[in-house]
Design an enzyme around this catalytic site. Structure first.
Site, PDB file in Angstrom:
ATOM      1  N   HIS A   1       0.954  -1.100   0.091  1.00 18.51           N
ATOM      2  CA  HIS A   1       0.072  -0.001  -0.065  1.00 18.51           C
ATOM      3  C   HIS A   1       0.833   1.304   0.122  1.00 18.51           C
ATOM      4  CE1 HIS A   1      -3.664   2.252   1.421  1.00 18.51           C
ATOM      5  NE2 HIS A   1      -2.664   3.142   1.689  1.00 18.51           N
TER       6      HIS A   1
ATOM      7  N   CYS B   1      -3.378  10.055   4.976  1.00 16.71           N
ATOM      8  CA  CYS B   1      -3.528   9.722   6.391  1.00 16.71           C
ATOM      9  C   CYS B   1      -4.088  11.088   7.239  1.00 16.71           C
ATOM     10  CB  CYS B   1      -2.453   9.197   6.975  1.00 16.71           C
ATOM     11  SG  CYS B   1      -2.772   8.508   8.738  1.00 16.71           S
TER      12      CYS B   1
END
Length: 301
Positions: free
Chosen positions: A207, A240
């Site tokens: 990822h 994030c």
């Protein structure tokens, strides 16, 4: 180059991508997006996360969304969880794949989950067990494996230990996440050299975030090491919310274009995905980080 003949793409835009946008899409808009991604031929799509709605309001209605997912046996739908409560919520839905995820960075783990790495590791063991008992497939994922604020702040030994713990629980896939976008081809090779023997027969996925522009270079380095599973997000959406400066994922369209150029099958079509990226760009009012989606046009003239 010794590259695979085929790769599997997991589209994480409906989860990782949308959680970073200030505009919150309705369930109907998200279902339309997911249906479009299914139609484009993507074999796996992460559609939601079971996290605190106060921290990630974009994912507040995960149960209602999953209840209305299109019925298909051709796509692996998954949802992200960060703690036992999240897994228990996921198990009350029909989601087939649950991602049990924690950070191997001491700093990020505390900020992301309020736990130390060792506490999160033990929590993840319980999470995986609950998901398996409910008959779900498990993606065991490790965040920040290439570092949090610096490549040296997450010891490789700590990553290998966490990978061993996750693999020992019998997960169906091990996901290594470059949450901060710090990976480089040498560090990808070094990481995989250490982790692949631990993973054994468990498929390993990467990822990758494209914070420093090395996302696709790292994909090639990983494929040379035998990796054939990658998470991507349409248009390069994502990041994030608990890490300053963490940019989006490698773009699905850019990754598919690379695979086409290398003669590697990925099963999905670029243009329908690119159309959705252009649509989301207009909806959010800003360009997305990806490249290939910009080359098309939705103007019928």
């Amino acid at each position: 180059m010794n590259l695979p003949n085929r790769v599997t793409i997991t589209e994480v835009g409906p989860r990782d991508g949308l959680q970073m946008e200030t505009r919150i899409l309705s369930i109907e808009q998200r279902l339309d997006l997911i249906a479009g991604l299914v139609e484009a031929g993507l074999p796996a799509i992460q559609v939601a996360s079971f996290v605190h709605p106060g921290r990630v309001p974009q994912m507040a209605d995960a149960e209602a969304l999953i209840q209305r997912l299109p019925s298909t046996d051709e796509v692996q739908f998954s949802a992200l969880t960060l703690n036992l409560k999240g897994v228990e919520r996921a198990c009350r839905t029909s989601i087939a794949w649950i991602e049990a995820s924690f950070s191997v960075s001491d700093t990020h783990c505390m900020e992301n989950s309020g736990m130390t790495v060792e506490q999160a590791c033990q929590e993840t063991i319980r999470m995986i067990a609950v998901g398996q008992l409910a008959g779900r497939k498990i993606r065991g994922s490790l965040q920040c494996v290439f570092g949090c604020s610096d490549p040296m702040d997450t010891p490789l030994e700590q990553v290998v230990h966490a990978a061993q713990v996750v693999v020992d629980q019998g997960v169906d896939r091990l996901v290594l996440a470059d949450t901060a976008g710090l990976a480089t081809p040498p560090s990808v090779r070094r990481m995989l050299t250490a982790v692949l023997p631990v993973a054994g027969a468990v498929p390993v996925a990467l990822h990758l975030h494209d914070t420093r522009g090395l996302g696709l270079v790292n994909v090639i380095a990983a494929m040379e090491m035998g990796i054939a599973h990658f998470d991507t997000a349409l248009g390069g959406l994502g990041g994030c919310p608990f890490m300053k400066g963490a940019a989006g994922n490698i773009a699905t369209e850019d990754t598919l274009y690379l695979m086409d150029a290398l003669g590697i099958s990925a099963g999905a079509r670029i243009e329908p995905i690119a159309r959705w990226s252009r649509r989301l760009s207009r909806l959010f009012g800003h360009d997305l980080p990806g490249k290939v989606y910009r080359l098309g046009s939705d103007d019928p003239s």
